[in-house]
Design a protein around this motif. Structure first.
Motif, PDB file in Angstrom:
ATOM      1  N   ILE A 216      11.341  73.299  51.694  1.00 32.44           N
ATOM      2  CA  ILE A 216      10.429  72.523  50.856  1.00 32.44           C
ATOM      3  C   ILE A 216       9.333  73.435  50.320  1.00 32.44           C
ATOM      4  O   ILE A 216       8.664  74.127  51.087  1.00 32.44           O
ATOM      5  CB  ILE A 216       9.797  71.365  51.647  1.00 32.44           C
ATOM      6  N   MET A 217       9.167  73.423  49.010  1.00 34.70           N
ATOM      7  CA  MET A 217       8.133  74.224  48.351  1.00 34.70           C
ATOM      8  C   MET A 217       7.223  73.285  47.566  1.00 34.70           C
ATOM      9  O   MET A 217       7.550  72.890  46.446  1.00 34.70           O
ATOM     10  CB  MET A 217       8.786  75.262  47.434  1.00 34.70           C
ATOM     11  N   PRO A 218       6.085  72.889  48.137  1.00 32.78           N
ATOM     12  CA  PRO A 218       5.217  71.901  47.489  1.00 32.78           C
ATOM     13  C   PRO A 218       4.614  72.412  46.184  1.00 32.78           C
ATOM     14  O   PRO A 218       4.378  73.605  46.010  1.00 32.78           O
ATOM     15  CB  PRO A 218       4.122  71.656  48.530  1.00 32.78           C
ATOM     16  N   VAL A 219       4.362  71.480  45.291  1.00 33.97           N
ATOM     17  CA  VAL A 219       3.611  71.752  44.063  1.00 33.97           C
ATOM     18  C   VAL A 219       2.243  71.116  44.254  1.00 33.97           C
ATOM     19  O   VAL A 219       2.100  69.899  44.203  1.00 33.97           O
ATOM     20  CB  VAL A 219       4.317  71.166  42.827  1.00 33.97           C
ATOM     21  N   ASP A 220       1.227  71.940  44.516  1.00 36.33           N
ATOM     22  CA  ASP A 220      -0.089  71.408  44.846  1.00 36.33           C
ATOM     23  C   ASP A 220      -0.976  71.203  43.629  1.00 36.33           C
ATOM     24  O   ASP A 220      -1.936  70.444  43.672  1.00 36.33           O
ATOM     25  CB  ASP A 220      -0.799  72.304  45.860  1.00 36.33           C
ATOM     26  N   LYS A 221      -0.661  71.895  42.531  1.00 42.88           N
ATOM     27  CA  LYS A 221      -1.433  71.752  41.299  1.00 42.88           C
ATOM     28  C   LYS A 221      -0.469  71.680  40.122  1.00 42.88           C
ATOM     29  O   LYS A 221       0.557  72.360  40.120  1.00 42.88           O
ATOM     30  CB  LYS A 221      -2.366  72.949  41.099  1.00 42.88           C
ATOM     31  N   PRO A 222      -0.787  70.886  39.107  1.00 50.08           N
ATOM     32  CA  PRO A 222       0.102  70.794  37.943  1.00 50.08           C
ATOM     33  C   PRO A 222       0.380  72.153  37.303  1.00 50.08           C
ATOM     34  O   PRO A 222       1.494  72.410  36.834  1.00 50.08           O
ATOM     35  CB  PRO A 222      -0.665  69.872  36.987  1.00 50.08           C
ATOM     36  N   GLU A 223      -0.625  73.025  37.309  1.00 50.73           N
ATOM     37  CA  GLU A 223      -0.431  74.327  36.667  1.00 50.73           C
ATOM     38  C   GLU A 223       0.525  75.234  37.441  1.00 50.73           C
ATOM     39  O   GLU A 223       0.965  76.269  36.932  1.00 50.73           O
ATOM     40  CB  GLU A 223      -1.777  75.048  36.480  1.00 50.73           C
ATOM     41  N   ASN A 224       0.853  74.853  38.701  1.00 51.33           N
ATOM     42  CA  ASN A 224       1.782  75.656  39.497  1.00 51.33           C
ATOM     43  C   ASN A 224       3.222  75.166  39.396  1.00 51.33           C
ATOM     44  O   ASN A 224       4.114  75.722  40.034  1.00 51.33           O
ATOM     45  CB  ASN A 224       1.360  75.645  40.970  1.00 51.33           C
ATOM     46  N   GLU A 225       3.451  74.115  38.630  1.00 53.19           N
ATOM     47  CA  GLU A 225       4.780  73.504  38.532  1.00 53.19           C
ATOM     48  C   GLU A 225       5.851  74.527  38.170  1.00 53.19           C
ATOM     49  O   GLU A 225       6.879  74.642  38.844  1.00 53.19           O
ATOM     50  CB  GLU A 225       4.753  72.384  37.493  1.00 53.19           C
ATOM     51  N   GLN A 226       5.627  75.284  37.118  1.00 52.53           N
ATOM     52  CA  GLN A 226       6.645  76.214  36.649  1.00 52.53           C
ATOM     53  C   GLN A 226       6.850  77.359  37.634  1.00 52.53           C
ATOM     54  O   GLN A 226       7.981  77.813  37.847  1.00 52.53           O
ATOM     55  CB  GLN A 226       6.259  76.769  35.271  1.00 52.53           C
ATOM     56  N   LYS A 227       5.770  77.826  38.257  1.00 51.75           N
ATOM     57  CA  LYS A 227       5.889  78.923  39.221  1.00 51.75           C
ATOM     58  C   LYS A 227       6.752  78.511  40.415  1.00 51.75           C
ATOM     59  O   LYS A 227       7.613  79.276  40.862  1.00 51.75           O
ATOM     60  CB  LYS A 227       4.500  79.345  39.710  1.00 51.75           C
ATOM     61  N   VAL A 228       6.510  77.311  40.937  1.00 48.28           N
ATOM     62  CA  VAL A 228       7.277  76.853  42.093  1.00 48.28           C
ATOM     63  C   VAL A 228       8.730  76.602  41.697  1.00 48.28           C
ATOM     64  O   VAL A 228       9.654  76.915  42.454  1.00 48.28           O
ATOM     65  CB  VAL A 228       6.643  75.581  42.693  1.00 48.28           C
ATOM     66  N   ALA A 229       8.940  76.048  40.510  1.00 53.86           N
ATOM     67  CA  ALA A 229      10.308  75.814  40.040  1.00 53.86           C
ATOM     68  C   ALA A 229      11.074  77.129  39.914  1.00 53.86           C
ATOM     69  O   ALA A 229      12.249  77.225  40.294  1.00 53.86           O
ATOM     70  CB  ALA A 229      10.282  75.088  38.697  1.00 53.86           C
ATOM     71  N   THR A 230      10.399  78.147  39.410  1.00 58.30           N
ATOM     72  CA  THR A 230      11.031  79.465  39.267  1.00 58.30           C
ATOM     73  C   THR A 230      11.343  80.066  40.633  1.00 58.30           C
ATOM     74  O   THR A 230      12.413  80.649  40.841  1.00 58.30           O
ATOM     75  CB  THR A 230      10.107  80.412  38.476  1.00 58.30           C
ATOM     76  N   THR A 250      12.529  78.881  57.903  1.00 64.31           N
ATOM     77  CA  THR A 250      11.537  79.092  58.954  1.00 64.31           C
ATOM     78  C   THR A 250      10.272  79.728  58.414  1.00 64.31           C
ATOM     79  O   THR A 250       9.161  79.325  58.751  1.00 64.31           O
ATOM     80  CB  THR A 250      12.130  79.986  60.059  1.00 64.31           C
ATOM     81  N   GLN A 251      10.418  80.716  57.549  1.00 60.88           N
ATOM     82  CA  GLN A 251       9.270  81.484  57.094  1.00 60.88           C
ATOM     83  C   GLN A 251       8.524  80.842  55.934  1.00 60.88           C
ATOM     84  O   GLN A 251       7.321  81.020  55.795  1.00 60.88           O
ATOM     85  CB  GLN A 251       9.721  82.894  56.671  1.00 60.88           C
ATOM     86  N   LEU A 252       9.225  80.088  55.084  1.00 61.47           N
ATOM     87  CA  LEU A 252       8.608  79.654  53.838  1.00 61.47           C
ATOM     88  C   LEU A 252       8.437  78.158  53.694  1.00 61.47           C
ATOM     89  O   LEU A 252       7.560  77.700  52.974  1.00 61.47           O
ATOM     90  CB  LEU A 252       9.438  80.161  52.643  1.00 61.47           C
ATOM     91  N   SER A 253       9.290  77.365  54.335  1.00 67.90           N
ATOM     92  CA  SER A 253       9.264  75.937  54.065  1.00 67.90           C
ATOM     93  C   SER A 253       7.994  75.297  54.575  1.00 67.90           C
ATOM     94  O   SER A 253       7.553  75.541  55.691  1.00 67.90           O
ATOM     95  CB  SER A 253      10.465  75.244  54.710  1.00 67.90           C
ATOM     96  N   ALA A 254       7.415  74.430  53.743  1.00 65.92           N
ATOM     97  CA  ALA A 254       6.205  73.713  54.141  1.00 65.92           C
ATOM     98  C   ALA A 254       6.478  72.716  55.239  1.00 65.92           C
ATOM     99  O   ALA A 254       5.568  72.215  55.870  1.00 65.92           O
ATOM    100  CB  ALA A 254       5.611  72.981  52.938  1.00 65.92           C
ATOM    101  N   SER A 255       7.748  72.398  55.482  1.00 64.26           N
ATOM    102  CA  SER A 255       8.078  71.449  56.545  1.00 64.26           C
ATOM    103  C   SER A 255       8.118  72.124  57.897  1.00 64.26           C
ATOM    104  O   SER A 255       8.434  71.505  58.895  1.00 64.26           O
ATOM    105  CB  SER A 255       9.440  70.803  56.270  1.00 64.26           C
ATOM    106  N   GLY A 256       7.820  73.417  57.931  1.00 63.51           N
ATOM    107  CA  GLY A 256       7.860  74.114  59.199  1.00 63.51           C
ATOM    108  C   GLY A 256       9.224  74.682  59.484  1.00 63.51           C
ATOM    109  O   GLY A 256       9.493  75.206  60.547  1.00 63.51           O
ATOM    110  N   GLY A 257      10.105  74.602  58.507  1.00 64.73           N
ATOM    111  CA  GLY A 257      11.416  75.192  58.690  1.00 64.73           C
ATOM    112  C   GLY A 257      12.490  74.153  58.874  1.00 64.73           C
ATOM    113  O   GLY A 257      12.293  73.111  59.469  1.00 64.73           O
ATOM    114  N   ALA A 258      13.658  74.458  58.335  1.00 68.09           N
ATOM    115  CA  ALA A 258      14.769  73.530  58.456  1.00 68.09           C
ATOM    116  C   ALA A 258      15.557  73.762  59.720  1.00 68.09           C
ATOM    117  O   ALA A 258      16.425  72.989  60.058  1.00 68.09           O
ATOM    118  CB  ALA A 258      15.690  73.678  57.248  1.00 68.09           C
TER     119      ALA A 258
END
Length: 457
Positions: A216-230, A250-258
């Motif tokens: 899971i890669m959250p989008v915290d600000k509208p201006e970050n939408e494209q960066k996270v999508a990329t 484990t390292q990147l997911s906001a859920s604490g890892g799958a």
């Protein structure tokens, strides 16, 4: 801030109110007796073996700066660089400037979270000793079959920071201890909740269920939408090229890892519509394209799919098992011929009272074996059980492949047992895990809202 009790209303260090630029969606936290298993699974992904490592690109000496301030603590550019190198080495991602730039914000988010978690644990006088971290490191070494004490030297040989790795372990251990000691007391399970869950399980026993893992890669600000999508698209491509899904989760997911030690079957009816639509198109083991959901972008992997059964695990069957053996060196043409023979056998399987098929009892030279077996549904594999469940007595299944050859199953007898209601203690554990998950997510979210967080990159 979300308070646990009166004690939690007084902070050791008053914090200016500041809405952080990052929202966190809490990790899946198991009950107390599962916490150490979660840690072991979590650190196992980080266990770095020679086969899984790619050499880290040597760091270019540069001036150390501040990339973030979390209350009264700083996160330096060196902290970020060391974690970046660890991520690149454990995940198998291509170590390029473009990839590192896209990952920087996500890695910094994790460093901020770890700082908040460690600060809160310290506020409750929770400390993780060096011996506890040493024990966790030894667990990694033992599970990887490495000599005790070999991991630090391995980090040194690969120009990685053992201190950064230990800090990561310390933060996770401290947060899990905090959850176990403080948050679990907020979770109460009523008898009416258990009864409703049991009733739902009985009513939904014949619906499709799936096992899923996700990044899971959250989008915290509208201006970050494209960066996270990329970033999501980039990770999807690199996983397809061999990068480790588990390590990235484990390292990147906001859920604490799958990565989980106990996978849970979930009814597809309980999934968010967008996720369900995505899962419906996946084959087992496949990874989805990036999916935009409420928290952000997700990469979803289908780990398993099955139909929930109204037939009790304890129901017993008698089967006539017909096996058309196939040599391991058989060519595709031989397999095709054997499959045609199996289809012919399925039309004339004989009866349950005779040992042969189609009136033939002597199979010498034909590589056909007929065996009668009695078993319970609980002992069947996930592939075989649905075939048998759909058979009526004296019906035979379609031919299916096994490691030994082509097999058919005829149902000769079935002794049904009324479906059992899920045990109360198991339902209680499931509800406890779900509620503790929500408590953890809510608490961490409120920590962020009250904290002073200054992101400088």
């Amino acid at each position: 801030m979300y308070n646990l009790n009166q004690q939690s209303q007084q902070r050791l260090h008053p914090r200016p109110r500041y809405r952080a630029g990052y929202l966190v969606y809490g990790a899946r936290i198991a009950a107390e007796h599962q916490l150490m298993k979660h840690i072991i699974a979590w650190i196992t992904v980080l266990a770095l073996t020679c086969a899984s490592f790619q050499p880290a690109i040597a760091a270019v000496p540069q001036q150390v700066g501040i990339v973030a301030v979390v209350n009264d603590e700083i996160i330096s550019s060196l902290d970020l660089e060391e974690r970046m190198r660890l991520v690149m080495s454990t995940t198998g991602l291509q170590n390029t400037p473009e990839v590192r730039q896209r990952l920087a914000a996500q890695i910094l988010r994790n460093l901020v979270d770890e700082t908040l978690q460690t600060q809160e644990a310290e506020r409750y006088n929770i400390s993780i000793s060096e011996s506890q971290i040493d024990r966790a490191v030894r667990t990694v070494e033992a599970q990887q079959g490495k000599p005790q004490g070999s991991l630090p030297s391995f980090f040194e040989q690969n120009d990685l920071s053992m201190e950064s790795f230990r800090n990561q372990l310390e933060a996770q251990l401290a947060w899990n201890e905090f959850i176990s000691r403080e948050l679990r007391r907020n979770v109460t399970i009523g008898s009416d909740e258990i009864a409703r869950r049991q009733e739902r399980a009985m009513n939904n026993s014949a619906v499709e269920e799936v096992q899923l893992s996700s990044i899971i890669m959250p989008v915290d600000k509208p201006e970050n939408e494209q960066k996270v999508a990329t970033l999501a698209k980039e990770l999807r491509e690199q996983i397809g090229q061999g990068a480790s899904f588990e390590a990235l989760a484990t390292q990147l997911s906001a859920s604490g890892g799958a990565l989980t030690t106990n996978k849970v079957w979930v009814s597809t009816e309980q999934l968010e519509p967008r996720i369900r639509a995505t899962v419906d198109k996946l084959s087992e083991g496949n990874l989805s394209q990036p999916v935009r959901t409420v928290p952000g972008y997700q990469l979803i992997r289908l780990d398993g799919r099955r139909m929930g059964s109204r037939i009790s695990d304890d129901a017993e069957v008698a089967l006539k098992q017909i096996l058309l053996s196939l040599d391991e060196t058989a060519q595709e043409k031989e397999v095709s011929v054997l499959l045609d023979i199996a289809k012919a056998v399925s039309r004339h399987p004989g009866s349950c009272t005779e040992p042969g098929i189609a009136g033939v009892q002597d199979f010498e030279g034909l590589n056909i074996d007929v065996e009668y077996v009695r078993t319970r549904f609980v002992n069947m594999s996930p592939q075989v059980r649905p075939l048998v469940e759909n058979l009526r007595v004296t019906e035979i299944s379609e031919p299916f492949a096994t490691p030994e050859g082509i097999q058919l199953l005829m149902l000769c007898e079935r002794i049904d047992v009324a479906p059992q209601m899920p045990a109360e203690n198991l339902v209680r554990q499931e509800l406890f895990r779900e509620k503790l998950d929500l408590e953890s997510a809510k608490y961490l979210r409120n920590l962020r809202r009250e904290a002073f967080i200054d992101i400088r990159i």
